[in-house]
Write a protein that holds these residues in place. Structure first.
Motif, mmCIF file in Angstrom:
data_model
loop_
_atom_site.group_PDB
_atom_site.id
_atom_site.type_symbol
_atom_site.label_atom_id
_atom_site.label_comp_id
_atom_site.label_asym_id
_atom_site.label_seq_id
_atom_site.Cartn_x
_atom_site.Cartn_y
_atom_site.Cartn_z
ATOM 1 N N ARG A 218 -59.211 35.500 20.631
ATOM 2 C CA ARG A 218 -59.038 34.795 19.348
ATOM 3 C C ARG A 218 -59.614 33.381 19.423
ATOM 4 N N ALA A 219 -59.370 32.691 20.515
ATOM 5 C CA ALA A 219 -59.890 31.330 20.666
ATOM 6 C C ALA A 219 -61.410 31.301 20.623
ATOM 7 N N ARG A 220 -62.033 32.360 21.144
ATOM 8 C CA ARG A 220 -63.499 32.408 21.150
ATOM 9 C C ARG A 220 -64.083 32.548 19.748
ATOM 10 N N THR A 221 -63.272 32.980 18.781
ATOM 11 C CA THR A 221 -63.769 33.103 17.411
ATOM 12 C C THR A 221 -63.783 31.774 16.682
ATOM 13 N N ILE A 222 -63.205 30.761 17.298
ATOM 14 C CA ILE A 222 -63.117 29.431 16.679
ATOM 15 C C ILE A 222 -64.206 28.547 17.265
ATOM 16 N N PRO A 223 -65.084 27.971 16.435
ATOM 17 C CA PRO A 223 -66.141 27.122 16.971
ATOM 18 C C PRO A 223 -65.646 26.020 17.896
#
Length: 264
Positions: A218-223
């Protein structure tokens, strides 16, 4: 920066933990008196003690606690019994549960609208004229990034919060704007809170994946590459309440680490 709001008094809803507590913390650090409201008395008491310790000394702001459900008539009455005239109001109520719209009956919709649309409107109605008469007022509604980018399983939240968004777009631009009163919505994306943790735990149960794997994905989906913090969210809230933000009203301030493309 001095936000120029020391000595003001704020009502902060849902402030026992999470984003509501983050807002209360930021306001107390600015010297704002706070009345915090939440349903859990024990957690609320701990939050009040924590807030009181943030700015001790002769100029310490007062911290009052009201254990009540702000979505009820009785809860709102208790909040105004603790303090009559608020300069700042931060509205915040827990989001309704996710699910399939086919499973929601009329009562589910009424409950969602009552908590996430009608309660903020009632708090605005109760305070905005007094703010205008005194020449200063700040109302910040904690809503959701879903009003910018709706999430299919959060239909109850999408609907209720979008209704509030439309209402604010109109009322913030009435005559109160010329009297020093601003009303804005603060839209959180993914923040490191108990609600996010609960959502991830639900995903873990459904998929059988490890929660740390889900969290990292999920964190990787946030720039920004991470989740937001309650302190960051609170600082944004405090700025919207500041004297410097007096020319900002009727806005939806998205705090999401750049996660939602197409919003500008």
């Amino acid at each position: 920066m001095d936000f120029g709001i020391a000595g003001r008094t704020a009502l902060v809803c849902g402030a026992s933990k999470g984003l509501g507590l983050g807002c209360a913390e930021a306001l107390v650090r600015e010297g704002v008196n706070v009345v915090i409201v939440a349903r859990g008395a024990d957690v609320l008491q701990a939050a009040a003690a924590h807030l009181s310790a943030l700015r001790p000394g002769a100029d310490a702001p007062f911290v009052k606690q009201v254990a009540a459900d702000i979505t009820t008539v009785e809860g709102r009455a208790a909040a105004f019994a603790a303090h009559a005239d608020y300069d700042i109001v931060v509205t915040n109520a827990g989001g309704p549960p996710p699910g399939d719209f086919r499973d929601w009956d009329r009562d589910a919709w009424i409950k969602a609208v009552d908590a996430n649309m009608l309660t903020p409107i009632e708090l605005i109605k109760a305070t905005v004229d007094g703010m205008a008469a005194r020449g200063y007022g700040r109302i910040v509604n904690i809503t959701s990034s879903s009003v910018k980018s709706p999430i299919d399983i959060l239909g109850l939240s999408n609907g209720a919060r979008s209704g509030l968004t439309g209402f604010i777009a109109g009322v913030a631009r009435t005559s109160i704007a010329a009297k020093g009163v601003t009303i804005n919505n603060l839209l959180p994306g993914a923040f490191d809170t108990d609600r996010l943790k609960g959502t991830m735990e639900g995903t873990a149960k459904k998929t059988g994946q490890d929660i740390d794997t889900i969290r990292a994905a999920r964190a990787r989906t946030i720039p920004a590459g991470r989740f937001g913090t309650a302190a960051e969210f609170g600082a944004t809230c405090a700025f919207l309440c500041s004297m410097q933000a007096g020319y900002i009203t009727g806005q939806n301030v998205l705090t999401d680490g750049g996660a939602y493309p197409g919003t500008y």
